[in-house]
Design a protein around this motif. Structure first.
Motif, PDB file in Angstrom:
ATOM      1  N   VAL A 125       0.855  -1.188   0.000  1.00 23.85           N
ATOM      2  CA  VAL A 125       0.000   0.000   0.000  1.00 23.85           C
ATOM      3  C   VAL A 125       0.891   1.239   0.000  1.00 23.85           C
ATOM      4  O   VAL A 125       1.910   1.268   0.701  1.00 23.85           O
ATOM      5  CB  VAL A 125      -0.916   0.000   1.237  1.00 23.85           C
ATOM      6  CG1 VAL A 125      -1.609   1.329   1.409  1.00 23.85           C
ATOM      7  CG2 VAL A 125      -1.928  -1.133   1.126  1.00 23.85           C
ATOM      8  N   SER A 126       0.525   2.247  -0.773  1.00 22.81           N
ATOM      9  CA  SER A 126       1.356   3.441  -0.853  1.00 22.81           C
ATOM     10  C   SER A 126       1.146   4.352   0.359  1.00 22.81           C
ATOM     11  O   SER A 126       0.034   4.514   0.848  1.00 22.81           O
ATOM     12  CB  SER A 126       1.024   4.229  -2.118  1.00 22.81           C
ATOM     13  OG  SER A 126       1.654   5.492  -2.066  1.00 22.81           O
ATOM     14  N   TYR A 127       2.245   4.961   0.805  1.00 24.07           N
ATOM     15  CA  TYR A 127       2.182   5.966   1.867  1.00 24.07           C
ATOM     16  C   TYR A 127       2.708   7.308   1.353  1.00 24.07           C
ATOM     17  O   TYR A 127       3.039   8.195   2.130  1.00 24.07           O
ATOM     18  CB  TYR A 127       3.012   5.509   3.074  1.00 24.07           C
ATOM     19  CG  TYR A 127       2.304   4.495   3.945  1.00 24.07           C
ATOM     20  CD1 TYR A 127       2.194   3.165   3.537  1.00 24.07           C
ATOM     21  CD2 TYR A 127       1.742   4.871   5.157  1.00 24.07           C
ATOM     22  CE1 TYR A 127       1.544   2.232   4.333  1.00 24.07           C
ATOM     23  CE2 TYR A 127       1.096   3.947   5.956  1.00 24.07           C
ATOM     24  CZ  TYR A 127       0.998   2.627   5.550  1.00 24.07           C
ATOM     25  OH  TYR A 127       0.366   1.706   6.332  1.00 24.07           O
ATOM     26  N   ALA A 128       2.788   7.454   0.037  1.00 28.16           N
ATOM     27  CA  ALA A 128       3.361   8.672  -0.525  1.00 28.16           C
ATOM     28  C   ALA A 128       2.539   9.895  -0.126  1.00 28.16           C
ATOM     29  O   ALA A 128       3.075  10.977   0.120  1.00 28.16           O
ATOM     30  CB  ALA A 128       3.452   8.558  -2.049  1.00 28.16           C
ATOM     31  N   SER A 129       1.244   9.709  -0.093  1.00 28.09           N
ATOM     32  CA  SER A 129       0.377  10.784   0.391  1.00 28.09           C
ATOM     33  C   SER A 129      -0.863  10.114   0.958  1.00 28.09           C
ATOM     34  O   SER A 129      -1.129   8.938   0.688  1.00 28.09           O
ATOM     35  CB  SER A 129      -0.027  11.708  -0.763  1.00 28.09           C
ATOM     36  OG  SER A 129      -0.918  11.021  -1.630  1.00 28.09           O
ATOM     37  N   ILE A 130      -1.627  10.851   1.709  1.00 27.01           N
ATOM     38  CA  ILE A 130      -2.831  10.258   2.290  1.00 27.01           C
ATOM     39  C   ILE A 130      -3.811   9.890   1.187  1.00 27.01           C
ATOM     40  O   ILE A 130      -4.505   8.885   1.283  1.00 27.01           O
ATOM     41  CB  ILE A 130      -3.453  11.197   3.353  1.00 27.01           C
ATOM     42  CG1 ILE A 130      -4.672  10.539   4.013  1.00 27.01           C
ATOM     43  CG2 ILE A 130      -3.853  12.540   2.762  1.00 27.01           C
ATOM     44  CD1 ILE A 130      -4.339   9.306   4.805  1.00 27.01           C
ATOM     45  N   GLU A 131      -3.808  10.694   0.139  1.00 24.47           N
ATOM     46  CA  GLU A 131      -4.713  10.396  -0.970  1.00 24.47           C
ATOM     47  C   GLU A 131      -4.359   9.037  -1.599  1.00 24.47           C
ATOM     48  O   GLU A 131      -5.232   8.209  -1.849  1.00 24.47           O
ATOM     49  CB  GLU A 131      -4.657  11.498  -2.034  1.00 24.47           C
ATOM     50  CG  GLU A 131      -5.269  12.833  -1.607  1.00 24.47           C
ATOM     51  CD  GLU A 131      -4.356  13.664  -0.714  1.00 24.47           C
ATOM     52  OE1 GLU A 131      -3.170  13.289  -0.504  1.00 24.47           O
ATOM     53  OE2 GLU A 131      -4.821  14.698  -0.181  1.00 24.47           O
ATOM     54  N   ASP A 132      -3.060   8.831  -1.825  1.00 24.04           N
ATOM     55  CA  ASP A 132      -2.624   7.557  -2.407  1.00 24.04           C
ATOM     56  C   ASP A 132      -2.985   6.392  -1.479  1.00 24.04           C
ATOM     57  O   ASP A 132      -3.441   5.342  -1.922  1.00 24.04           O
ATOM     58  CB  ASP A 132      -1.095   7.555  -2.628  1.00 24.04           C
ATOM     59  CG  ASP A 132      -0.702   8.512  -3.746  1.00 24.04           C
ATOM     60  OD1 ASP A 132      -1.611   9.008  -4.449  1.00 24.04           O
ATOM     61  OD2 ASP A 132       0.502   8.768  -3.895  1.00 24.04           O
ATOM     62  N   TYR A 133      -2.739   6.594  -0.231  1.00 22.66           N
ATOM     63  CA  TYR A 133      -3.005   5.548   0.753  1.00 22.66           C
ATOM     64  C   TYR A 133      -4.479   5.154   0.718  1.00 22.66           C
ATOM     65  O   TYR A 133      -4.837   3.968   0.613  1.00 22.66           O
ATOM     66  CB  TYR A 133      -2.607   6.066   2.141  1.00 22.66           C
ATOM     67  CG  TYR A 133      -2.993   5.151   3.281  1.00 22.66           C
ATOM     68  CD1 TYR A 133      -2.182   4.070   3.632  1.00 22.66           C
ATOM     69  CD2 TYR A 133      -4.157   5.371   4.012  1.00 22.66           C
ATOM     70  CE1 TYR A 133      -2.540   3.231   4.674  1.00 22.66           C
ATOM     71  CE2 TYR A 133      -4.513   4.538   5.057  1.00 22.66           C
ATOM     72  CZ  TYR A 133      -3.700   3.473   5.389  1.00 22.66           C
ATOM     73  OH  TYR A 133      -4.057   2.645   6.422  1.00 22.66           O
ATOM     74  N   VAL A 134      -5.342   6.158   0.761  1.00 26.48           N
ATOM     75  CA  VAL A 134      -6.784   5.896   0.785  1.00 26.48           C
ATOM     76  C   VAL A 134      -7.203   5.181  -0.504  1.00 26.48           C
ATOM     77  O   VAL A 134      -7.925   4.183  -0.471  1.00 26.48           O
ATOM     78  CB  VAL A 134      -7.568   7.213   0.967  1.00 26.48           C
ATOM     79  CG1 VAL A 134      -9.066   6.999   0.757  1.00 26.48           C
ATOM     80  CG2 VAL A 134      -7.298   7.804   2.353  1.00 26.48           C
ATOM     81  N   ASP A 135      -6.688   5.690  -1.616  1.00 22.43           N
ATOM     82  CA  ASP A 135      -6.989   5.040  -2.907  1.00 22.43           C
ATOM     83  C   ASP A 135      -6.657   3.559  -2.883  1.00 22.43           C
ATOM     84  O   ASP A 135      -7.471   2.716  -3.263  1.00 22.43           O
ATOM     85  CB  ASP A 135      -6.152   5.697  -4.024  1.00 22.43           C
ATOM     86  CG  ASP A 135      -6.900   6.877  -4.629  1.00 22.43           C
ATOM     87  OD1 ASP A 135      -8.044   7.130  -4.188  1.00 22.43           O
ATOM     88  OD2 ASP A 135      -6.322   7.533  -5.522  1.00 22.43           O
ATOM     89  N   ASP A 136      -5.440   3.253  -2.448  1.00 21.05           N
ATOM     90  CA  ASP A 136      -4.981   1.866  -2.442  1.00 21.05           C
ATOM     91  C   ASP A 136      -5.875   0.967  -1.589  1.00 21.05           C
ATOM     92  O   ASP A 136      -6.276  -0.118  -1.990  1.00 21.05           O
ATOM     93  CB  ASP A 136      -3.536   1.781  -1.932  1.00 21.05           C
ATOM     94  CG  ASP A 136      -2.536   2.063  -3.053  1.00 21.05           C
ATOM     95  OD1 ASP A 136      -2.980   2.411  -4.165  1.00 21.05           O
ATOM     96  OD2 ASP A 136      -1.323   1.926  -2.801  1.00 21.05           O
TER      97      ASP A 136
END
Lengths: 762, 762
Positions: free
Chosen positions: B235-246
């Motif tokens: 799961v990505s932690y690059a940004s909160i948006e990425d995290y939520v998407d994943d």
């Protein structure tokens, strides 16, 4: 019935001195020229249908002040002082109280004398009957009623011993009180000699000139010229049963229109209707023969009241007890004769008077009473020997000196009123109580809410209306507030947590419980403006303000001061701006106050010293927290403050130049209270109300810092910080202010407690 | 994103140290032999549908303790201490808490592992899915979750400076918290090295023997043998948006059954559902990789918690910040490897570990933190150098020494329980608070009423259930009581006036405000038994009892003592008899207590000294008011009391002979509390309730003198005198008594505040 020896034998002296006491005082409302007022009873005095302590007697112009049942002479005296103060301050500007028993100037046309204007028609009908039978003028005579009864402790103490133990407590009480009544009637002439104070009457009192006497007497009111029942026979006082029988018979045969028309000098009392009196028992005797002492604000002076108490005791203590109607008739005759004697004359009954007073002297000794009582008797003995020392003589002289009765009476009336108006913030009799409590009590008395002081030193009072009781401590601690809400306000940490959660703006802070931790916090605040304060004080104690960043040394000093007041302290961000106090009741701001440090405003002519002196002349300024404002002192603090401005007290400030003598705004150091209730923007008043609600408080004082009181508070620009919420907020400072109109917030408290009375116009 | 220099430049060190903290701790209920309990979650722990702090995780046998949001590490630690105490005391006699992360003895038949038995069927269904996908055994692994978020003060402080000022506060918060999460995942292996404490597992954990490893590791839970999601991609932690998407994608495609099935080592949190997280903002990060420290009652020791906090700070403070999935995968790999290392081995990543710890050391210096933090880092550096100092090594050694994991774990479990049972009256973490408050808090935690300590030193707590808040100070001051009622009780004069008017029996008294007047009263009481007391104290201070008539000298001495406590005093008649304390809630007596002076009862064998020593062994007896009863001292007062009985401490009292060592019955001087709730005749319990009602009190302590507690009170023979009504009555003394059954009156208070919970069976 050897009461005296039973008391001594059973060590009941203390119980004998106890009693229930009540005082009733009639007076007349008059105008400056001495004419009786034809106006309405002051509307500010609430509703006479329930006002039990300030009512009216026969006439609309005839206020009657009635103390509740008191448990000591001094309590009764205080109550009457307070009622008199309330009455006086409730008068319109151009009205006065006529304190002399015989009326002031009555209208030439007797029909113009106003009968009470009340809702209850039966009250009016009764008085119309009296007017018809006795004439209205006689009804305008005012007098004092002294109510006295022994307590059950005495009766119970006696009931275990001969000869009383064969009787029930009820019977003993009836016997003792009837002896008091009988002997009082027989010997009341002595009180008329000592306390008579009505040498003459105004010419308007007489139907025709020939009725008048052209010389001064001791008590016109007690003389045959006064107001008496004209009864065909003497009512018996041999027993309560006989007394009741006689009265009821007279009512039945029409001799009296009602029971209460019987104006005996001593009336056994205890039940609403006389019929149940024997069965339910006599509770007290109403003594009705006492003249108003025109010099006393309370109608009878404190000394007179204590002497009358002693006199009552003597009537029971003495062996003499003649229950025959002849004895009563003799007593009435002697009293009338006494009333008719000239003030400068020795009493015809001097010998009996000296005998009675010496009996009293012995009683005082045997009861082991202190010098105050001894002196009272000694003075009475002196007056017995020397008529020039009697009240009647002094009044007579004063009337002669004044030139006329009206001049004499109006001089006193005006002086009294002037005196009372000087200290509207003091409830006479209760001067030692806190100002806010005095003002609340004033309002309760004025509005007819029954008031009882349960504990004077603890500021604990009980209010009652229509059977519902409310307890009040310190002016606004009541059952309307809950227990924990004030604890929340007392704890600044908890206050802030709650206010912050409710999105109110509060200064940020850190709390500390150790000096070490607080010291270590210095780097964080080294460049900030802060306030150091103990966590749980409700007053300004222990608080240090650093508007400019503090040196480490000063910071530590401030910590030490704060920790000396509490185990926990707060370091709070300092907010610049003006601090206002919002007085909130039930979620509504009722008053807003600004406090300014002690200062004077120059006129270009007077020195600072002189300006201070002028400002201190304000009667609202006093010393030692006994008045709403304090006099400005010129002490070391003030001189230092001036020095820092390069000023001395000799300097003359320019016109409109404000010179501060203090840096802190405390009222207690000469600060000014300025009412801002009208000026303050409504948004802040609403916020203060909401803050109070958030804390669950009914009565609170909310301190807000507001840079611009005209700016309307908005979500993105709140325009305020809440510094503190205070329980039991001071009220007096809102009511009597240095500038602006005072807000009578004590009425808000009464309205909170008794909303059904609708004391506030909304 | 140079956070460190921005903090230093803007003087935000203090704000950086602040945070919100929360701790979750799982454990297992087991029997003495180490088998997990198949019984129900203890019913005494209230209803799991609303119990937010003590609940269950996967299994019915797996309690989960969850602190509320705290504002410091120490607060969080205290909360967990308290929860652990409550949990432990709520266990049945034959159950224990297994504090080791890997499970104790599981049933051979996996299906017997009990899934939670709750009303909400969806909870069960979710867990059945997990059981299917991961197997029930894996679900029985327990761990610690550490929740940490920065406060808005920091974010707001940063928002005014480059490079942050272009972003909104929300975005900055998201950025900082995501950096924390990323770096934590990358570097969490170090915490596994330092805090790993799960070298092995019990054989019943493995499906088949071959799954097991036959050597000890650092953390079996963090190793590949532990419980992890088996996800197809990082799961990505690059940004909160990425995290939520994943996450949402994985739920949508069935990789995860629900959002909460994602067991990432660091989960951004802030909203109930993950969807709103980016918009509403990350409030905190949930760190999930920490093992239970089996030696710590709270799962993690205080030092571990503070170190973990520092570690979180470091993750944000450090310059390193690689947002690539490779970095995260590397972190996971290193952590698993770290878990698999043998406890005695040096870390493969020692170099990076030393680098991180030295960075931390610098940070501690630059933040100007005190030696406590410095020492934490120094210790970690030592452990980095020397694996034998790590927790994993110590646990491994202990297991070997104990002979088996079960012996090791049960030894700890039994010791913990034994230790807790010694002081049932203490709520660990809050030992400094008043006993009654600790007990109320215990009950609230046990029953699932949310609890917040608003001010520990002021004993101020807030309770919450279902959105409704109740404030409690000092155990039973609440909004249920009104403000004036306690003032009435505090004022003995007012109390008596009110009780007397309601026809309750009170001793007669006289009040005095001057010493002179009180002195002059002596003749009245010279032959009477009296009590001299100050008017407004709530405790026994300043009271003198003259059971025998006082000499004038002693009388004056007593007056002086009383006046030293208050401006007003009372002289009260002394009533002989036994004094009982009635604890009344809402008009009902809930407990009756008799207090007896310190004493021992002889057995014909032991000396007084020995009997005292035996009595003092009772764990309820302590020193300095930190326990329900005080140890009996043998000091001057006790020796004098014995001497007056012609006894010494060496004397051996006869069997059943009672020897008093004190004359006053205070618990604080070794007195006994004896429960009389059952024995006391109901009539007096009713009277105490009515007295409380008459004073308008909801919670009060009524002191009655009752000569014969079996006699039924009647109008003509009331059989009691009311001495005092006390507000804020002590509760602990009713709950832990020297004799009889304790009454859990704190539950009565909770029941008063939250009647809807029906905490009492009536």
């Amino acid at each position: 019935m050897d009461i005296k020896n039973n008391i001594l034998k059973n060590n009941l002296q203390h119980e004998f001195m106890k009693g229930t006491f009540g005082l009733e005082r009639e007076a007349l409302r008059v105008h400056e020229d001495g004419r009786i007022a034809l106006t309405d009873h002051p509307h500010i005095l609430g509703n006479r249908s329930y006002h039990e302590t300030i009512s009216t007697d026969f006439s609309e112009a005839q206020p009657e002040l009635i103390t509740p049942v008191c448990h000591s002479v001094d309590d009764m005296y205080k109550q009457m002082q307070a009622l008199e103060k309330v009455m006086m301050l409730s008068l319109p500007q151009d009205e006065y109280l006529w304190t002399y028993s015989m009326p002031a100037i009555l209208p030439e046309d007797e029909s113009l004398i106003p009968i009470v204007r009340v809702e209850d028609q039966s009250q009016i009908t009764y008085r119309e009957g009296l007017a018809e039978r006795y004439g209205k003028r006689k009804q305008m005579i005012s007098g004092m009623h002294f109510n006295f009864g022994f307590k059950k402790e005495l009766i119970e103490g006696l009931s275990s011993t001969d000869p009383f133990k064969d009787y029930g407590v009820q019977t003993i009480s009836n016997m003792i009180h009837m002896k008091l009544a009988r002997n009082f009637i027989r010997y009341r002439w002595l009180l008329t000699y000592l306390f008579g104070g009505v040498p003459t009457a105004h010419s308007s009192f007489y139907d025709k000139e020939s009725d008048s006497v052209d010389y001064h007497v001791r008590s016109m009111r007690s003389s045959p010229l006064g107001y008496h029942n004209a009864l065909p026979r003497q009512v018996s006082y041999a027993s309560i049963e006989d007394y009741v029988d006689d009265i009821l018979t007279m009512v039945a045969d029409g001799t009296l229109s009602q029971e209460r028309e019987f104006y005996g000098s001593a009336r056994p009392r205890g039940t609403e209707s006389i019929a149940g009196l024997a069965e339910k028992g006599v509770q007290y005797i109403e003594l009705r023969s006492l003249d108003n002492n025109p010099y006393s604000m309370t109608g009878l002076s404190r000394d007179q009241l204590h002497f009358t108490h002693l006199y009552c005791l003597l009537m029971v203590w003495m062996d003499e007890d003649d229950a025959s109607t002849e004895a009563l008739e003799l007593g009435t005759h002697m009293n009338e004769q006494s009333g008719l004697e000239r003030p400068q004359e020795e009493s015809e009954y001097k010998e009996e008077g000296l005998y009675l007073l010496k009996l009293m002297q012995d009683m005082v000794d045997e009861l082991n009473l202190d010098s105050y009582y001894k002196d009272l008797v000694t003075r009475a003995l002196d007056e017995m020997e020397d008529p020039a020392q009697t009240l009647a003589y002094r009044v007579s002289k004063s009337i002669e000196e004044a030139g006329s009765l009206v001049d004499f009476g109006m001089d006193i009336a005006q002086n009294f009123k002037q005196e009372y108006l000087k200290t509207p913030y003091i409830l006479d009799g209760y001067e030692k109580m806190e100002m806010s409590t005095q003002m609340l009590m004033f309002d309760a008395l004025q509005k007819g809410i029954n008031l009882e002081v349960l504990d004077e030193s603890d500021q604990f009072v009980r209010l009652e209306h229509n059977g519902r009781e409310e307890y009040v401590q310190k002016g606004n601690k009541t059952a309307k507030d809950n227990y924990v809400s004030q604890l929340m306000m007392a704890n600044k940490t908890v206050t802030k947590i709650v206010l912050d959660e409710h999105d109110f703006i509060v200064p940020k802070d850190e709390s500390f419980t150790s000096l070490e931790d607080a010291k270590a916090f210095y780097p964080v605040i080294a460049e900030k403006s802060i306030v150091v304060k103990p966590k749980t004080t409700n007053y300004g104690i222990g608080i240090t303000v650093f508007a400019e960043p503090a040196s480490q040394e000063d910071y530590i000093e401030a910590l030490t001061i704060a920790f000396s007041e509490d185990d926990s302290i707060l370091i709070e961000e300092y907010i610049a701006g003006t601090e206002y106090r919002f007085f909130v009741v039930d979620g509504k701001t009722r008053a807003v106050l600004l406090r300014e440090p002690a200062h004077v405003v120059g006129d270009g002519k007077h020195s600072i010293q002189e300006l201070v002196s002028q400002k201190n002349d304000d009667p609202l300024r006093g010393e030692g927290h006994r008045s709403p404002l304090e006099k400005i002192q010129i002490g070391p603090s003030e001189l230092l403050t001036l020095k820092e401005q390069k000023l001395t007290v000799e300097d003359v400030p320019a016109e409109n130049q404000t010179v501060y003598l203090r840096t802190t705004s405390n009222i207690s150091t000469g600060g000014d209270s300025i009412d801002f209730t009208e000026q303050m923007d409504a948004s802040y008043k609403n916020i203060a109300g909401q803050i109070s609600d958030a804390l669950g408080a009914k009565v609170s004082g909310i301190d807000l810092i507001i840079p611009d009181y005209k700016h309307v508070s908005q979500a993105d620009e709140p325009g305020y910080y809440c510094l503190e919420a205070n329980f039991n907020p001071a009220m007096h400072m809102h009511m009597y202010v240095a500038d602006g109109e005072g807000q009578r917030v004590t009425l808000d408290i009464l309205n909170l407690l008794f909303p059904e009375l609708k004391l506030l116009e909304e």
